[in-house]
Structure formats: structure tokens, C-alpha cells
Scaffold this motif. Structure first.
Motif, PDB file in Angstrom:
ATOM      1  N   ALA A  72      10.963  -5.275  -5.568  1.00  0.00           N
ATOM      2  CA  ALA A  72      10.514  -4.115  -4.784  1.00  0.00           C
ATOM      3  C   ALA A  72       9.318  -3.441  -5.455  1.00  0.00           C
ATOM      4  O   ALA A  72       8.361  -3.035  -4.783  1.00  0.00           O
ATOM      5  N   GLU A  73       9.353  -3.324  -6.776  1.00  0.00           N
ATOM      6  CA  GLU A  73       8.231  -2.716  -7.492  1.00  0.00           C
ATOM      7  C   GLU A  73       6.963  -3.553  -7.357  1.00  0.00           C
ATOM      8  O   GLU A  73       5.863  -3.019  -7.195  1.00  0.00           O
ATOM      9  N   ALA A  74       7.121  -4.879  -7.391  1.00  0.00           N
ATOM     10  CA  ALA A  74       5.963  -5.771  -7.223  1.00  0.00           C
ATOM     11  C   ALA A  74       5.404  -5.647  -5.813  1.00  0.00           C
ATOM     12  O   ALA A  74       4.181  -5.601  -5.623  1.00  0.00           O
ATOM     13  N   ASP A  75       6.275  -5.594  -4.807  1.00  0.00           N
ATOM     14  CA  ASP A  75       5.826  -5.416  -3.430  1.00  0.00           C
ATOM     15  C   ASP A  75       5.065  -4.104  -3.275  1.00  0.00           C
ATOM     16  O   ASP A  75       4.002  -4.052  -2.638  1.00  0.00           O
ATOM     17  N   ASP A  76       5.603  -3.045  -3.865  1.00  0.00           N
ATOM     18  CA  ASP A  76       4.950  -1.739  -3.764  1.00  0.00           C
ATOM     19  C   ASP A  76       3.582  -1.770  -4.438  1.00  0.00           C
ATOM     20  O   ASP A  76       2.593  -1.301  -3.876  1.00  0.00           O
ATOM     21  N   ALA A  77       3.506  -2.364  -5.634  1.00  0.00           N
ATOM     22  CA  ALA A  77       2.242  -2.435  -6.369  1.00  0.00           C
ATOM     23  C   ALA A  77       1.201  -3.258  -5.611  1.00  0.00           C
ATOM     24  O   ALA A  77       0.007  -2.969  -5.674  1.00  0.00           O
ATOM     25  N   GLY A  79       0.962  -3.379  -2.435  1.00  0.00           N
ATOM     26  CA  GLY A  79       0.675  -2.746  -1.148  1.00  0.00           C
ATOM     27  C   GLY A  79       1.523  -3.274   0.001  1.00  0.00           C
ATOM     28  O   GLY A  79       1.220  -3.000   1.162  1.00  0.00           O
ATOM     29  N   ARG A  80       2.552  -4.022  -0.289  1.00  0.00           N
ATOM     30  CA  ARG A  80       3.425  -4.560   0.765  1.00  0.00           C
ATOM     31  C   ARG A  80       4.535  -3.551   1.071  1.00  0.00           C
ATOM     32  O   ARG A  80       5.684  -3.711   0.673  1.00  0.00           O
ATOM     33  N   HIS A  81       4.133  -2.488   1.730  1.00  0.00           N
ATOM     34  CA  HIS A  81       5.087  -1.460   2.128  1.00  0.00           C
ATOM     35  C   HIS A  81       4.524  -0.697   3.320  1.00  0.00           C
ATOM     36  O   HIS A  81       3.356  -0.844   3.660  1.00  0.00           O
ATOM     37  N   VAL A 102      10.005 -10.894  12.007  1.00  0.00           N
ATOM     38  CA  VAL A 102       9.194  -9.906  11.303  1.00  0.00           C
ATOM     39  C   VAL A 102       7.813 -10.468  11.044  1.00  0.00           C
ATOM     40  O   VAL A 102       7.661 -11.601  10.589  1.00  0.00           O
ATOM     41  N   GLU A 103       6.786  -9.693  11.372  1.00  0.00           N
ATOM     42  CA  GLU A 103       5.414 -10.080  11.055  1.00  0.00           C
ATOM     43  C   GLU A 103       5.033  -9.378   9.763  1.00  0.00           C
ATOM     44  O   GLU A 103       5.511  -8.287   9.476  1.00  0.00           O
ATOM     45  N   ALA A 104       4.178  -9.999   9.020  1.00  0.00           N
ATOM     46  CA  ALA A 104       3.734  -9.413   7.749  1.00  0.00           C
ATOM     47  C   ALA A 104       3.012  -8.110   7.998  1.00  0.00           C
ATOM     48  O   ALA A 104       2.208  -8.004   8.899  1.00  0.00           O
ATOM     49  N   VAL A 105       3.326  -7.106   7.219  1.00  0.00           N
ATOM     50  CA  VAL A 105       2.655  -5.811   7.294  1.00  0.00           C
ATOM     51  C   VAL A 105       1.495  -5.830   6.312  1.00  0.00           C
ATOM     52  O   VAL A 105       1.679  -6.124   5.134  1.00  0.00           O
ATOM     53  N   GLU A 106       0.317  -5.580   6.803  1.00  0.00           N
ATOM     54  CA  GLU A 106      -0.875  -5.600   5.940  1.00  0.00           C
ATOM     55  C   GLU A 106      -1.142  -4.231   5.407  1.00  0.00           C
ATOM     56  O   GLU A 106      -0.909  -3.238   5.916  1.00  0.00           O
TER      57      GLU A 106
END
Length: 106
Positions: A72-77, A79-81, A102-106
Motif C-alpha cells: 500500500a505504501e509503494a502504491d501511494d508513493a 501515485g496509484r491511489h 477494474v480499470e487502472a486509475v492514473e
């Protein structure tokens, strides 16, 4: 496991070995486990098992949960949020996710 009653010998330098069933029952075989020692006025010495992390919080520190936290921290860093202005927008987004791929959120 019932209530234990028994004896433990005091060895050299004051070392006391607890029976294996008690160590297992109270998780005293885990790294960092300690015993709180209290001397009472009536001459009784009480031993209370303690862990560096309270037992009701140990789930957070297991390897699986910690791996999920790192992910989760890697995703947040990276920008995947997503950010939502209010709870209604968040709930609408969750409904969308629950209804299909689910489509990828950019």
C-alpha cells in the motif's frame, strides 16, 4: 489447556525455566517476550506475561499484514491511489468497483 499448577526450580544466577506448556499458552516463546514481576506485601511474587506489542494488536505485525502495508505504501508513493471529496464520492466509486472489472486509475 487448564489452569497450571506446579513448580519451577531456581537455577544458577537466579534463572527460572517455565514449563513448555505455559510458555506456549502465553506466547512467551516469541522474540521479545518478557515477564512483569510484582512483589506483593503478603510475600507473593506475581509473574505476568508481557509482549512488546499488545496481544490485541499483534495481527498488524504479522508478516502477511506487513507485506500488505508495504504494498500500500509503494502504491501511494507511485501515485496509484484516488482521492475523494466526500464519503458519497468514495461510496459511489466503491459501487463502481463492485459492479465490474477494474480499470487502472492514473
Amino acid at each position: 489447556m487448564g489452569i497450571f499448577r506446579g513448580y519451577a526450580a531456581i537455577q544458577g544466577r537466579g534463572t527460572v525455566a517455565l514449563p513448555a506448556e505455559l510458555r506456549k499458552k502465553y506466547r512467551l516463546d516469541e522474540p521479545g517476550a518478557q515477564l512483569e514481576i510484582t512483589e506483593r506485601a503478603d510475600g507473593v511474587i506475581e509473574l505476568r506475561p508481557t509482549l512488546p506489542v499488545p496481544v490485541d494488536e499483534m495481527w498488524f505485525w504479522n508478516e502477511g499484514h506487513q507485506a500488505a502495508e508495504r504494498e500500500a505504501e509503494a502504491d501511494d508513493a507511485a501515485g496509484r491511489h484516488s482521492t475523494f471529496g466526500d464519503a458519497e464520492a468514495l461510496l459511489a466509486h466503491l459501487d463502481t468497483l463492485a459492479s465490474g472489472p477494474v480499470e487502472a486509475v492514473e
